[in-house]
Design an enzyme around this catalytic site. Structure first.
Site, PDB file in Angstrom:
ATOM      1  CB  THR A  72      -0.962   0.038   1.215  1.00 54.68           C
ATOM      2  OG1 THR A  72      -0.183   0.080   2.417  1.00 54.68           O
ATOM      3  CG2 THR A  72      -1.886  -1.164   1.210  1.00 54.68           C
ATOM      4  CG  ASN A  73       5.199   3.261   0.956  1.00 58.09           C
ATOM      5  OD1 ASN A  73       5.488   4.016   0.034  1.00 58.09           O
ATOM      6  ND2 ASN A  73       5.543   3.486   2.207  1.00 58.09           N
ATOM      7  CD  GLN A  74      -0.372   6.440  -1.692  1.00 54.29           C
ATOM      8  OE1 GLN A  74       0.135   7.447  -1.217  1.00 54.29           O
ATOM      9  NE2 GLN A  74      -1.678   6.213  -1.645  1.00 54.29           N
TER      10      GLN A  74
END
Length: 164
Positions: free
Chosen positions: A41-43
């Site tokens: 989920t880290n962008q």
């Protein structure tokens, strides 16, 4: 649950690095996988891919690092080690900082240092001497826990193109 002491990775830089992105300290998932920004989920990879014009998020990790090196982008963390209960930067205690000044001194082509999130900026800026000709940029964290939305983050991250 007691805090565990975590250590960061070695820097991913080359002598011709022009843009250095500094995070705080790898999270639990990144440490387990031994990869910068490994949590799905880290962008980070999506945002940085837009900066350098490559689909980094779609590449295997090793290829991401090659693409960064070719784009003259380096990665590291401001914290060498710290105690932390979770991956949250707010849980960081007893932080031991990296010697950022020594790293920067070895990067003659460096044009910009970007801090990925408030904790990285707060700690990292204190570690640096006055710099001439190197821009310092505070970025909104690429973590999904920083909920301003990816579009708002993208606008700020695209300023990194100024390093090239």
């Amino acid at each position: 649950m007691p805090a565990v002491r975590h250590a960061s990775f070695a820097p991913h830089v080359a002598p011709d690095t022009r843009l250095l992105i500094l995070g705080s300290l790898p999270g639990v998932r990144s440490l387990a996988e031994q990869q910068y920004y490994a949590h799905p989920t880290n962008q980070f990879w999506r945002l940085l891919g837009e900066v350098i014009g490559q689909p980094l998020a779609d590449l295997p990790y090793g290829d991401r690092l090659v693409a960064l090196r070719e784009a003259k982008v380096g990665l590291w963390d401001v914290i060498r080690s710290a105690e932390r209960h979770t991956s949250s930067d707010s849980q960081i205690r007893e932080a031991e900082a990296h010697d950022l000044a020594a790293l920067v001194a070895d990067l003659p082509d460096l044009r910009m240092i970007a801090f990925n999130g408030g904790k990285a900026a707060a700690i990292g800026r204190r570690q640096l001497p006055p710099l001439v000709g190197i821009a310092l940029v505070d970025l909104p964290s690429s973590s999904a826990a920083h909920t301003i939305g990816v579009a708002a983050k993208r606008d700020r991250w695209l300023a990194l193109r100024g390093a090239f």
